[in-house]
Design a protein around this motif. Structure first.
Motif, PDB file in Angstrom:
ATOM      1  N   SER A   1      -7.356   4.178  -1.618  1.00 37.06           N
ATOM      2  CA  SER A   1      -7.688   4.296  -0.192  1.00 37.06           C
ATOM      3  C   SER A   1      -6.822   3.399   0.693  1.00 37.06           C
ATOM      4  O   SER A   1      -6.689   3.658   1.897  1.00 37.06           O
ATOM      5  CB  SER A   1      -9.168   3.962   0.028  1.00 37.06           C
ATOM      6  OG  SER A   1      -9.401   2.564  -0.077  1.00 37.06           O
ATOM      7  N   THR A   2      -6.221   2.347   0.124  1.00 33.96           N
ATOM      8  CA  THR A   2      -5.389   1.457   0.945  1.00 33.96           C
ATOM      9  C   THR A   2      -4.142   2.160   1.466  1.00 33.96           C
ATOM     10  O   THR A   2      -3.493   1.662   2.391  1.00 33.96           O
ATOM     11  CB  THR A   2      -4.965   0.211   0.145  1.00 33.96           C
ATOM     12  OG1 THR A   2      -4.156   0.594  -0.977  1.00 33.96           O
ATOM     13  CG2 THR A   2      -6.170  -0.562  -0.340  1.00 33.96           C
ATOM     14  N   TYR A   3      -3.798   3.294   0.897  1.00 31.46           N
ATOM     15  CA  TYR A   3      -2.620   4.037   1.345  1.00 31.46           C
ATOM     16  C   TYR A   3      -2.729   4.400   2.828  1.00 31.46           C
ATOM     17  O   TYR A   3      -1.728   4.479   3.532  1.00 31.46           O
ATOM     18  CB  TYR A   3      -2.465   5.312   0.509  1.00 31.46           C
ATOM     19  CG  TYR A   3      -1.240   6.129   0.833  1.00 31.46           C
ATOM     20  CD1 TYR A   3       0.018   5.756   0.350  1.00 31.46           C
ATOM     21  CD2 TYR A   3      -1.322   7.272   1.620  1.00 31.46           C
ATOM     22  CE1 TYR A   3       1.144   6.507   0.641  1.00 31.46           C
ATOM     23  CE2 TYR A   3      -0.209   8.029   1.915  1.00 31.46           C
ATOM     24  CZ  TYR A   3       1.023   7.643   1.426  1.00 31.46           C
ATOM     25  OH  TYR A   3       2.141   8.389   1.726  1.00 31.46           O
ATOM     26  N   TRP A   4      -3.962   4.568   3.306  1.00 31.87           N
ATOM     27  CA  TRP A   4      -4.184   4.982   4.701  1.00 31.87           C
ATOM     28  C   TRP A   4      -4.589   3.811   5.599  1.00 31.87           C
ATOM     29  O   TRP A   4      -4.990   4.024   6.746  1.00 31.87           O
ATOM     30  CB  TRP A   4      -5.267   6.065   4.760  1.00 31.87           C
ATOM     31  CG  TRP A   4      -4.828   7.328   4.082  1.00 31.87           C
ATOM     32  CD1 TRP A   4      -4.067   8.328   4.607  1.00 31.87           C
ATOM     33  CD2 TRP A   4      -5.128   7.727   2.740  1.00 31.87           C
ATOM     34  NE1 TRP A   4      -3.866   9.317   3.679  1.00 31.87           N
ATOM     35  CE2 TRP A   4      -4.500   8.987   2.517  1.00 31.87           C
ATOM     36  CE3 TRP A   4      -5.845   7.142   1.699  1.00 31.87           C
ATOM     37  CZ2 TRP A   4      -4.586   9.668   1.306  1.00 31.87           C
ATOM     38  CZ3 TRP A   4      -5.922   7.812   0.489  1.00 31.87           C
ATOM     39  CH2 TRP A   4      -5.307   9.046   0.301  1.00 31.87           C
ATOM     40  N   SER A   5      -4.474   2.593   5.124  1.00 35.99           N
ATOM     41  CA  SER A   5      -4.888   1.427   5.906  1.00 35.99           C
ATOM     42  C   SER A   5      -3.692   0.753   6.570  1.00 35.99           C
ATOM     43  O   SER A   5      -2.611   0.658   5.983  1.00 35.99           O
ATOM     44  CB  SER A   5      -5.605   0.419   5.004  1.00 35.99           C
ATOM     45  OG  SER A   5      -5.939  -0.741   5.726  1.00 35.99           O
ATOM     46  N   ALA A  63      -4.330  -3.541   4.989  1.00 34.07           N
ATOM     47  CA  ALA A  63      -5.308  -3.461   3.907  1.00 34.07           C
ATOM     48  C   ALA A  63      -5.763  -4.843   3.457  1.00 34.07           C
ATOM     49  O   ALA A  63      -6.941  -5.044   3.170  1.00 34.07           O
ATOM     50  CB  ALA A  63      -4.720  -2.686   2.729  1.00 34.07           C
ATOM     51  N   ILE A  94     -10.570   3.580  -6.930  1.00 33.02           N
ATOM     52  CA  ILE A  94     -10.746   4.408  -5.728  1.00 33.02           C
ATOM     53  C   ILE A  94     -10.346   3.635  -4.473  1.00 33.02           C
ATOM     54  O   ILE A  94      -9.648   4.160  -3.594  1.00 33.02           O
ATOM     55  CB  ILE A  94     -12.215   4.885  -5.625  1.00 33.02           C
ATOM     56  CG1 ILE A  94     -12.529   5.859  -6.762  1.00 33.02           C
ATOM     57  CG2 ILE A  94     -12.480   5.539  -4.272  1.00 33.02           C
ATOM     58  CD1 ILE A  94     -14.001   6.216  -6.878  1.00 33.02           C
ATOM     59  N   LEU A  95     -10.758   2.374  -4.391  1.00 29.42           N
ATOM     60  CA  LEU A  95     -10.434   1.561  -3.219  1.00 29.42           C
ATOM     61  C   LEU A  95      -8.938   1.270  -3.128  1.00 29.42           C
ATOM     62  O   LEU A  95      -8.376   1.227  -2.026  1.00 29.42           O
ATOM     63  CB  LEU A  95     -11.233   0.252  -3.258  1.00 29.42           C
ATOM     64  CG  LEU A  95     -12.744   0.386  -3.039  1.00 29.42           C
ATOM     65  CD1 LEU A  95     -13.447  -0.931  -3.330  1.00 29.42           C
ATOM     66  CD2 LEU A  95     -13.041   0.843  -1.614  1.00 29.42           C
ATOM     67  N   ASN A 148       0.810  -1.222   0.000  1.00 31.76           N
ATOM     68  CA  ASN A 148       0.000   0.000   0.000  1.00 31.76           C
ATOM     69  C   ASN A 148       0.845   1.275   0.000  1.00 31.76           C
ATOM     70  O   ASN A 148       0.403   2.320   0.457  1.00 31.76           O
ATOM     71  CB  ASN A 148      -0.971   0.011   1.182  1.00 31.76           C
ATOM     72  CG  ASN A 148      -0.251  -0.072   2.522  1.00 31.76           C
ATOM     73  OD1 ASN A 148       0.932  -0.393   2.582  1.00 31.76           O
ATOM     74  ND2 ASN A 148      -0.972   0.202   3.596  1.00 31.76           N
TER      75      ASN A 148
END
Length: 479
Positions: free
Chosen positions: A349-353, A356, A345-346, A126
């Motif tokens: 968003s994994t960059y902030w998980s 993930a 998009i999802l 991620n």
């Protein structure tokens, strides 16, 4: 999926490859560590007996419905609509579609995590570099599929054969290295692991078993392309039995070569780490290469399934009609664009998980439970009404038992998944209902519901959505 305007059909082999290709993806390569954390061989055997039996019963329901209701194409959601009405049909289609999109994201995360073991720039899958490379991959697959489903299905058949080879080699090597004493030591749980009840051990494995069994319905989704309707059921059962055998062996054999505590601490994909511990560094490279091929093949299969489900839902007016459009190659292009935009998009968003892969795996599983529940419930409903059994009454009792047990299994899975992921799924189901209202307005029908079950389901989705958002905002739910 045509040539010269006529529909091309998928053979039994191609349909079976769709099932196997859909099921063998990211999940099987994560099984050693996932089960190692949760339980030992004894608990794993019980868990696979429960999951295998439950999914076999569900596969039998798919087989029965495919034979008795051949007019219902893209059966995963069509059965919910036929049995319980428009809104349950929409929820089933939307949940299956979004869950599949989330599953596709987990594939990219695991690919980049695998590469991260050799190239630190990819980290745990991620990092910014990992997201950029995954994004390129998403759109390369997108434009390949736009050229034609038949071509993509052929590629999937070849990839399915190729990716099974590393798994078979892994199994063969571990059978050769089998240490009976070590397996006995680990059998009841092994040392160095926290004490938990057998029930909790089994419950902890249930969502991952759902994840690895996703794809069992692949032939049902593509039922309208089958050369013979009977091939749908045959492909479902044969694909299920072969893949289940592989998954059980991949889960149990590591307990015979390593301590359970060591397996539980391994980096994902743990199958690669297990083989490395047995044969050296080449084992990790070999399995990692197989994983990348496997996951890319599964991603192709699921991209096809995602687009097909959204297209079929729009064609039956459960989704806005814009998703029912096809390009010159008869590919559901708008549905494919919508699918890959969501996946993109999802992935970002994994960059902030924090984790993930685990999040996407569990959420994918939970999103699939509502469609599976409706399939089993429709099986019970069909038998109860006696529809299609007029000329075959002796099969009615058997099918009622099978469908009833499958329904019980899906309810158990909802309980085993826990409240956290149920609320997270509601965050998607609540706003997603806007697509249903859009479709209703297009058809000139009332936007709101007229049946109590619709209001009940919509109310549960909205309450769950609000509770889920509140939980995330207050830190009661962590991702």
């Amino acid at each position: 999926m045509t040539a010269g305007g006529s529909t091309q059909k998928l053979s039994l082999l191609a349909l079976t490859a769709m099932v196997v290709g859909s099921m063998i993806g990211a999940g099987i390569f994560s099984l050693p560590r996932t089960f190692g954390i949760a339980t030992g061989p004894f608990g794993a055997i019980i868990a696979w007996c429960i999951a295998g039996t439950g999914m076999y019963l569900l596969a039998r329901v798919f087989q029965t419905l495919a034979a008795r209701k051949p007019e219902l194409d893209a059966g995963v959601f069509a059965y919910a609509r036929a049995g319980f009405g428009d809104y349950p049909g929409f929820l089933s289609a939307f949940g299956y579609w979004i869950g599949s999109c989330i599953g596709n994201v987990s594939y990219w995360v695991l690919i980049k995590s695998t590469l991260g073991a050799f190239f630190p720039v990819f980290g745990d899958g991620n990092t910014a570099t990992a997201i950029i490379v995954a994004s390129i991959g998403i759109w390369l697959f997108h434009f390949m599929i736009l050229r034609g489903v038949q071509q993509a299905a052929f590629i999937n058949t070849i990839v399915t054969i190729a990716k099974i080879v590393p798994i078979l080699v892994f199994i063969a090597i571990l059978i050769f290295a089998f240490k009976a004493d070590l397996f006995r030591t680990n059998f009841w749980g092994g040392g160095g692991m926290p004490e938990t009840s057998l029930f909790e051990q089994i419950r902890a494995t249930m969502l991952v078993t759902v994840f690895v069994f996703l794809g069992i319905e692949g032939a049902s989704v593509y039922s309208r392309y089958a050369q013979k309707r009977s091939h749908v059921g045959l492909a479902t059962i044969s694909g299920f039995l072969s893949v289940t055998t592989l998954m059980v062996l991949v889960t149990l054999l590591p307990y015979a070569v390593l301590e359970r505590a060591d397996i539980a601490e391994m980096r994902q994909p743990s199958m690669a780490t297990v083989l490395e511990a047995v044969v050296g560094p080449w084992g990790s490279v070999f399995v990692s290469a197989g994983l990348i091929v496997s996951v890319l093949g599964a991603y192709l299969a699921w991209s096809l399934i995602c687009a097909e489900v959204l297209f079929a839902a729009a064609r039956s007016k459960d989704m806005p009609k814009i998703f029912a459009t096809e390009n010159s190659n008869k590919v559901p292009a708008t549905a494919l664009w919508a699918t890959n935009i969501i996946v993109q998009i999802l992935v970002v968003s994994t960059y902030w998980s924090n984790d993930a892969f685990a999040l996407m795996l569990n959420l994918t599983s939970v999103m699939a439970l509502i469609p599976f529940f409706f399939v089993a419930a429709y099986g019970v409903l069909l038998v109860g009404r006696g529809q299609t059994y007029e000329l075959d009454p002796q099969a009615r009792r058997r099918d009622l038992i099978i469908a009833g047990l499958a329904l019980f299994y899906t309810v158990f899975l909802v309980f085993a998944g826990g409240l956290k992921f149920l609320l997270l799924s509601a965050i998607l189901y609540g706003p997603g209902s806007l697509l249903y209202f859009w479709a209703r307005r297009e058809q000139g029908q009332g936007v709101f519901f007229t049946r109590p079950i619709d209001w009940l389901l919509f109310g549960a989705a909205i309450v769950g959505c609000v509770a889920g958002i509140y939980g995330l905002a207050t830190g009661r739910i962590t991702v």
